[in-house]
Design an enzyme around this catalytic site. Structure first.
Site, PDB file in Angstrom:
ATOM      1  N   HIS A  44       0.863  -1.182   0.000  1.00  0.00           N
ATOM      2  CA  HIS A  44       0.000   0.000   0.000  1.00  0.00           C
ATOM      3  C   HIS A  44       0.899   1.232   0.000  1.00  0.00           C
ATOM      4  O   HIS A  44       1.827   1.309   0.797  1.00  0.00           O
ATOM      5  CB  HIS A  44      -0.895  -0.008   1.244  1.00  0.00           C
ATOM      6  CG  HIS A  44      -1.545   1.310   1.530  1.00  0.00           C
ATOM      7  ND1 HIS A  44      -2.329   1.970   0.612  1.00  0.00           N
ATOM      8  CD2 HIS A  44      -1.519   2.102   2.635  1.00  0.00           C
ATOM      9  CE1 HIS A  44      -2.755   3.109   1.144  1.00  0.00           C
ATOM     10  NE2 HIS A  44      -2.284   3.222   2.369  1.00  0.00           N
TER      11      HIS A  44
ATOM     12  N   HIS B 235       1.198   5.743  -0.760  1.00  0.00           N
ATOM     13  CA  HIS B 235       0.564   7.042  -1.000  1.00  0.00           C
ATOM     14  C   HIS B 235       1.286   7.658  -2.202  1.00  0.00           C
ATOM     15  O   HIS B 235       1.843   8.749  -2.113  1.00  0.00           O
ATOM     16  CB  HIS B 235       0.679   7.936   0.236  1.00  0.00           C
ATOM     17  CG  HIS B 235      -0.031   7.413   1.448  1.00  0.00           C
ATOM     18  ND1 HIS B 235      -0.041   8.065   2.650  1.00  0.00           N
ATOM     19  CD2 HIS B 235      -0.777   6.290   1.628  1.00  0.00           C
ATOM     20  CE1 HIS B 235      -0.764   7.367   3.535  1.00  0.00           C
ATOM     21  NE2 HIS B 235      -1.199   6.273   2.932  1.00  0.00           N
TER      22      HIS B 235
ATOM     23  N   TYR C 184       0.421  -3.526 -20.493  1.00  0.00           N
ATOM     24  CA  TYR C 184       0.938  -3.988 -19.197  1.00  0.00           C
ATOM     25  C   TYR C 184       0.036  -3.576 -18.051  1.00  0.00           C
ATOM     26  O   TYR C 184      -0.108  -4.304 -17.072  1.00  0.00           O
ATOM     27  CB  TYR C 184       2.383  -3.504 -18.990  1.00  0.00           C
ATOM     28  CG  TYR C 184       3.315  -4.359 -19.794  1.00  0.00           C
ATOM     29  CD1 TYR C 184       3.715  -5.600 -19.298  1.00  0.00           C
ATOM     30  CD2 TYR C 184       3.701  -3.990 -21.066  1.00  0.00           C
ATOM     31  CE1 TYR C 184       4.516  -6.434 -20.047  1.00  0.00           C
ATOM     32  CE2 TYR C 184       4.492  -4.820 -21.832  1.00  0.00           C
ATOM     33  CZ  TYR C 184       4.906  -6.042 -21.318  1.00  0.00           C
ATOM     34  OH  TYR C 184       5.678  -6.872 -22.069  1.00  0.00           O
TER      35      TYR C 184
HETATM   36 ZN   LIG Z   1      -2.451   4.801   3.665  1.00  0.00          ZN
END
Ligand SMILES: [Zn+2]
Length: 206
Positions: free
Chosen positions: A92, A94, A119
Site C-alpha cells: 500500500h 501514498h 501492461y
Molecule cells: Zn495509507
C-alpha cells in the site's frame, strides 16, 4: 531467523520505493506471508530506513510475536489475505499520481483508469475506487472486503492504492504499473487519446 530472506526483501524493496519517491515520509506499508504468519512494516516507519530485525512478526491470527507494532493500516493487508487466499504479499502506497487520480471528481468508480497500455491491463486490470474514510476507520476494511475477492488492486479515494500479489515482486510490479499509468493518464488528460479498444483488452484478459 527462518524468514531472513523475506525480511531482506521487504527492506530492499522498501528502500527502492522510497528512493524513487513512490511514497513519502512514513507513509506506505508492505507485508509478506510466511510459513507461520506475516511480516509487516511497523507503524511510523519510513520505507526508506527499515530495519530487518524490527519488522513486525505476526502469527496467523494477526497477534504480534516480535518486532515493533505493525502499521496502523494492517487491516488493509489482513482483508486482502482473507479474501484472496493465493496472496503472498500486499503493498500500500501514498504514491503521488495514483493519489491525484483518486481525488478527481469525474472518474468512473467501477474502473478508475482507462486501458492505456497492455501492461496495465495485464498487471492491474479493472481498478475500483473505494469511497473515502477517515484514517483508522475500520469501515474502510469492510469497504475493501467488498471488492477484494474480485480485484487484487483497489484505489482508496483521496488516499492511495492497495495491491495484492502472489509474491512481493508481483505486488510491487503491479503497484508500480498502476502508479505509472496514473501518471500517463494525468499527462494525457485533455489530449485526444487512443486507448486500447474493448477487443484489444479482451484479448489481453484471456
Ligand atoms: Zn495509507
Amino acid at each position: 531467523m527462518s524468514d531472513a530472506k523475506e525480511r531482506e526483501e521487504i527492506c530492499t524493496i522498501g528502500a527502492s520505493i522510497f528512493a524513487r519517491g513512490l511514497t513519502a515520509g512514513s507513509s506506505g506499508n508492505i507485508s509478506v506471508r510466511t510459513d507461520d504468519g506475516w511480516l509487516m512494516t511497523p507503524t511510523n516507519a519510513s520505507l526508506g530506513r527499515l530495519d530487518p530485525a524490527r519488522l513486525s512478526k505476526l502469527d496467523r491470527n494477526g497477534a504480534l510475536l516480535s518486532g515493533d507494532p505493525p502499521t496502523k493500516e494492517s487491516f488493509l493487508h489482513r482483508v486482502m489475505y482473507e479474501e484472496r487466499p493465493d496472496t503472498g504479499a500486499v503493498v500500500h502506497l501514498h504514491s503521488t499520481h495514483s493519489v491525484a487520480v483518486s481525488c478527481l471528481a469525474e472518474i468512473d468508480p467501477d474502473d478508475v483508469l482507462p486501458p492505456i497500455t497492455a501492461y496495465y491491463v495485464m498487471r492491474v486490470g479493472r481498478l475500483p475506487l473505494i469511497p473515502y474514510f477517515r484514517p483508522g476507520d475500520l469501515e474502510l476494511a469492510e469497504a475493501v472486503r467488498g471488492f477484494a475477492g474480485r480485484h487484487h488492486a483497489v484505489l482508496l479515494a483521496n488516499h492511495g492504492p492497495v495491491v495484492a500479489g502472489a509474491n512481493l515482486d508481483a505486488a510491487v510490479n503491479a503497484i508500480e504499473e498502476l502508479e505509472e499509468t496514473a501518471k500517463l493518464y494525468l499527462l494525457l488528460r485533455g489530449a485526444k487519446t487512443r486507448f486500447l479498444s474493448p477487443a484489444q483488452v479482451k484479448e489481453l484478459m484471456q
